[in-house]
Design an enzyme around this catalytic site. Structure first.
Site, mmCIF file in Angstrom:
data_model
loop_
_atom_site.group_PDB
_atom_site.id
_atom_site.type_symbol
_atom_site.label_atom_id
_atom_site.label_comp_id
_atom_site.label_asym_id
_atom_site.label_seq_id
_atom_site.Cartn_x
_atom_site.Cartn_y
_atom_site.Cartn_z
ATOM 1 N N ILE A 1 -5.066 15.091 -0.126
ATOM 2 C CA ILE A 1 -4.964 14.671 -1.592
ATOM 3 C C ILE A 1 -5.711 14.331 -2.908
ATOM 4 C CG2 ILE A 1 -3.349 13.126 -2.955
ATOM 5 C CD1 ILE A 1 -2.000 12.321 -0.482
ATOM 6 N N ARG B 1 -2.497 3.472 -2.380
ATOM 7 C CA ARG B 1 -2.010 2.187 -1.884
ATOM 8 C C ARG B 1 -2.429 0.721 -2.730
ATOM 9 N NH1 ARG B 1 0.205 4.436 0.500
ATOM 10 N NH2 ARG B 1 1.156 4.704 2.920
ATOM 11 N N GLU C 1 4.318 -4.230 -3.134
ATOM 12 C CA GLU C 1 5.916 -3.577 -2.916
ATOM 13 C C GLU C 1 6.901 -3.939 -2.324
ATOM 14 O OE1 GLU C 1 5.457 0.307 -2.556
ATOM 15 O OE2 GLU C 1 3.516 0.268 -3.660
ATOM 16 N N HIS D 1 6.139 3.726 -6.763
ATOM 17 C CA HIS D 1 5.952 4.897 -5.429
ATOM 18 C C HIS D 1 6.605 6.197 -4.963
ATOM 19 C CE1 HIS D 1 3.790 3.577 -1.547
ATOM 20 N NE2 HIS D 1 4.324 4.823 -1.381
ATOM 21 N N GLY E 1 5.166 9.448 -5.061
ATOM 22 C CA GLY E 1 4.232 10.307 -5.033
ATOM 23 C C GLY E 1 4.978 11.408 -4.120
#
Length: 327
Positions: free
Chosen positions: A165, A245, A274, A292, A294
């Site tokens: 990534i 994260r 989370e 979250h 992504g």
């Protein structure tokens, strides 16, 4: 004499799944799938005992701690997580039990990199604030010095963690004529660096960065890698993006840096604790927030689900897993 009907492999899925993945599971497995809500640990264990399932399908929001792994019925051979990260899994406990654990690398790289860059642009150009101005009908006369964001193109981007990534973000940054630095445990071969330059010491890289994007795994060595001390090394007015994260960033320090102007803005897709998150972040105008997401595209979530099922199918057929998280 009637031929016995062949039994199908059995599976429990703790998450509500995209329609294409749920349909494949119904076609190929005798399965218990989460429907109205995701399963808790206790519900997942009950479903596994009830069904005699050999496989468990989870994601990064489902914690597989040592106690949960120890309570798994003996029939369970594989736990497939629809995620790249596996910090929600107690790896030592899984290895000790002989449980195969797989993840889904590669298939979510592009969309996660897209979101990271979207957060960078949104935070730097103050898009959340601009959106609220129009929704609240507050658009009025403005001077040339009002509502100014930070330019992205031509700036220096620091990437912490140059895996798949991180490299995809570096490729996108090239399209914005950005100079890219990266910090990782070792330099990559030049062919994989995407034109970026390795900086061995984080403390040496940060003062040279206008913007920073986090893409490293959450490990004891990387927890709070951005903290009060490291954030202070950035030039005043920098922008920070975290789509990796939540535990990589010390949130108290981040909030203080955003309030003081040390950071101009931040873009966050992940948080500590989370799905709960520090509500002070929601009260800051210079933060772009996402829950979250992504990997949150139809194409990527389908690809993640299919890859997880491919891993399960391989193991239950006696073949090696495609994506074991350890070898």
């Amino acid at each position: 004499m009637q031929e016995p009907v062949p039994t199908r492999p059995r599976l429990v899925s703790v998450r509500r799944l995209p329609p294409a993945i749920a349909a494949r599971i119904r076609q190929e497995y005798d399965a218990i799938q989460a429907e109205a809500h995701d399963l808790t640990q206790e519900q997942a264990l009950a479903a596994l005992r009830q069904s005699g399932a050999q496989a468990l399908l989870v994601s990064s929001s489902f914690r597989m701690d040592a106690a949960f792994i120890a309570a798994l019925p003996p029939e369970v051979r594989i736990a497939a997580t629809c995620s790249v990260g596996f910090d929600h899994v107690d790896v030592a406990a899984a290895q000790a039990r002989g449980l195969i654990v797989t993840n889904t690398p590669d298939v979510l790289t592009g969309c996660t990199a897209d979101l990271a860059f979207a957060l960078l642009l949104a935070a730097a150009r103050r898009l959340p604030e601009a959106d609220r101005v129009l929704r609240e009908d507050r658009w009025g006369p403005r001077g040339m010095g009002d509502f100014l964001g930070v330019r992205v193109w031509g700036k220096t981007l620091g990437i912490i963690g140059m895996g798949r990534i991180g490299r995809a973000v570096a490729r996108r940054a090239r399209g914005f004529d950005m100079r890219v630095l990266y910090h990782d445990v070792a330099a990559l071969p030049p062919a994989l660096e995407e034109g970026a330059h390795h900086v061995a010491q984080l403390e040496e890289m940060l003062p040279r960065c206008d913007m920073v994007s986090l893409h490293c795994p959450l490990l004891p060595a990387t927890r709070h890698i951005l903290n009060r001390e490291t954030l202070a090394l950035l030039p005043r007015g920098a922008v920070v993006v975290n789509a990796a994260r939540g535990g990589l960033v010390e949130e108290d320090a981040l909030i203080a840096a955003l309030q003081s102007g040390q950071l101009a803005a931040a873009g966050l897709d992940v948080f500590e604790g989370e799905p709960r998150f520090d509500k002070r972040l929601a009260g800051l105008p210079n933060v772009a927030l996402a829950p979250h997401i992504g990997s949150g595209t139809v194409e990527t979530r389908d690809a993640m689900g299919h890859r997880s099922l491919d891993n399960i199918a391989a193991v239950l057929a006696g073949r090696p897993p495609l994506d074991p998280i350890w070898s």
